[in-house]
Write an enzyme that holds these catalytic residues in place. Structure first.
Site, PDB file in Angstrom:
ATOM      1  N   HIS A 243       0.843  -1.189   0.000  1.00 34.08           N
ATOM      2  CA  HIS A 243       0.000   0.000   0.000  1.00 34.08           C
ATOM      3  C   HIS A 243       0.879   1.239   0.000  1.00 34.08           C
ATOM      4  O   HIS A 243       1.959   1.243   0.589  1.00 34.08           O
ATOM      5  CB  HIS A 243      -0.931   0.012   1.220  1.00 34.08           C
ATOM      6  CG  HIS A 243      -2.016   1.027   1.142  1.00 34.08           C
ATOM      7  ND1 HIS A 243      -1.838   2.342   1.540  1.00 34.08           N
ATOM      8  CD2 HIS A 243      -3.297   0.940   0.705  1.00 34.08           C
ATOM      9  CE1 HIS A 243      -2.968   3.010   1.351  1.00 34.08           C
ATOM     10  NE2 HIS A 243      -3.869   2.184   0.849  1.00 34.08           N
ATOM     11  N   GLU A 302      -7.681  -4.529  -0.580  1.00 35.12           N
ATOM     12  CA  GLU A 302      -8.218  -5.110  -1.805  1.00 35.12           C
ATOM     13  C   GLU A 302      -8.319  -6.626  -1.753  1.00 35.12           C
ATOM     14  O   GLU A 302      -9.198  -7.223  -2.383  1.00 35.12           O
ATOM     15  CB  GLU A 302      -7.355  -4.680  -2.992  1.00 35.12           C
ATOM     16  CG  GLU A 302      -7.426  -3.181  -3.259  1.00 35.12           C
ATOM     17  CD  GLU A 302      -6.227  -2.661  -4.007  1.00 35.12           C
ATOM     18  OE1 GLU A 302      -5.278  -3.440  -4.240  1.00 35.12           O
ATOM     19  OE2 GLU A 302      -6.225  -1.469  -4.359  1.00 35.12           O
TER      20      GLU A 302
END
Length: 357
Positions: A243, A302
């Site tokens: 991320h 995700e």
């Protein structure tokens, strides 16, 4: 070129993203205290403050009425719109909503994606859209409008957890876009439409679907290590890991993993699918730590988003639209906050072109 990573562009009471500690705070509450515990309507009360009632019951009723209003636009879902992607069709329907800066305009923007996404998915499958029900909570109604049957309690809780988890996350690309447009006093509809355009980009809102493509390619838990090792050897990115902000594990991943495990325990998903995902996560983290020890690449939001939305019956091309149904609460809250400051966002640029003669 500067990416503005270290630039403070706004002061906000809405959310704090601590990438070092792996912590997300929304309106003074950690995500651990919100996800799976409070409804989306309750979190909207925190985010929107004086714009709406501080009563969860009142917001639930008002949001239900806004869903009924949004459904009136579903009649415009013609063959041309159905031929588009879910996100593009959603954008087209959202563009038809009236603009404004009042409570009704805000609630309509928040309600609309939850109505439009299931309607578009059903229309693309050749099925008739299902109207919303004023007696249902927001997440419950969204699941019901997708599947047509009364959803189970864990299905509703899973989607509610997801909507809460993604409701706000600092000054990400789509949220910053919403604030820029709101600062011009264009209205909530314009701000949300612009934010949705930013969310459509694959570097922001388009990664959950490829997580499922990866799981499909792996196939079985025993194949996880060799498949992932070969992908890394080819220089490929493992979807659902790493991320831009978090240097440790994304706290949203844990919130959604918990929701997914509860859903699985209630019989709401294929247990072999969950076992595959857990094997892929375990092997991927081990390989990433071994092969990229200098880069913090942990599970992100995700990975479990993809599994949760798949289990709830949403097709892969609808994932961005479902994300928008949760994040729209944050978009409106940031737009409201920007309007309250009365300041037009107008940064400076540094000219690096040729000098004038």
């Amino acid at each position: 070129m500067s990416s503005l990573d270290s630039v403070i562009a706004a002061e906000t009471r809405l959310s704090e993203v601590d990438g070092v500690q792996g912590r997300l705070v929304i309106c003074g509450h950690s995500l651990d205290d919100l996800a799976g515990r409070l409804s989306y309507e309750a979190v909207l009360a925190l985010l929107l403050g004086d714009l709406v009632s501080d009563s969860e019951v009142s917001i639930r009723a008002e949001l239900a009425q806004a869903r009924l209003r949004a459904f009136e636009e579903v009649s415009r879902l013609d063959a041309d719109l159905v031929s588009l992607s879910v996100t593009e069709a959603l954008r087209a329907l959202m563009a038809r909503l009236p603009d404004g800066e009042d409570k009704s305009a805000a609630l309509l923007q928040i309600a609309a994606p939850a109505v439009f996404v299931p309607a578009i998915v059903r229309a693309k499958a050749g099925q008739k859209p299902i109207p919303p029900h004023a007696g249902r909570a927001h997440a419950e109604d969204m699941v019901a409008m997708l599947g047509g049957a009364h959803p189970g309690a864990e299905q509703v809780r899973a989607l509610d957890t997801y909507l809460v988890t993604v409701s706000d996350h600092g000054l990400n690309a789509s949220t910053f876009t919403a604030r820029v447009v709101a600062s011009t006093r264009a209205g909530y509809a314009s701000a949300v439409l612009a934010a949705l355009g930013a969310l459509k980009g694959p570097l922001h809102g388009g990664a959950p679907g490829p997580v499922l493509d990866m799981l499909d390619a792996v196939g079985t838990p025993d194949n996880a290590n060799p498949w992932l090792a070969e992908a890394l050897a080819r220089g490929e990115r493992l979807m659902g890991f790493g991320h831009r902000i978090y240097r440790v594990r994304d706290p949203r991943a844990d919130a959604l993993k918990g929701a997914l495990q509860r859903l699985g325990a209630a019989g709401g998903m294929d247990p072999t699918r969950l076992a595959l995902a857990e094997a892929v996560e375990r092997e991927a983290l081990a390989l990433l730590r071994q092969k990229k020890p200098d880069r913090p690449l942990e599970t992100n939001v995700e990975f479990f988003t993809a599994l949760l939305l798949e289990a709830l019956g949403f097709p892969r091309d609808a994932f961005t639209g479902v994300f928008a149904a949760g994040r729209v609460g944050g978009w409106i809250a940031h737009a409201q906050e920007q309007i309250e400051t009365g300041r037009l966002i107008r940064p400076q640029s540094r000219y690096v072109g040729p000098k004038a003669a």
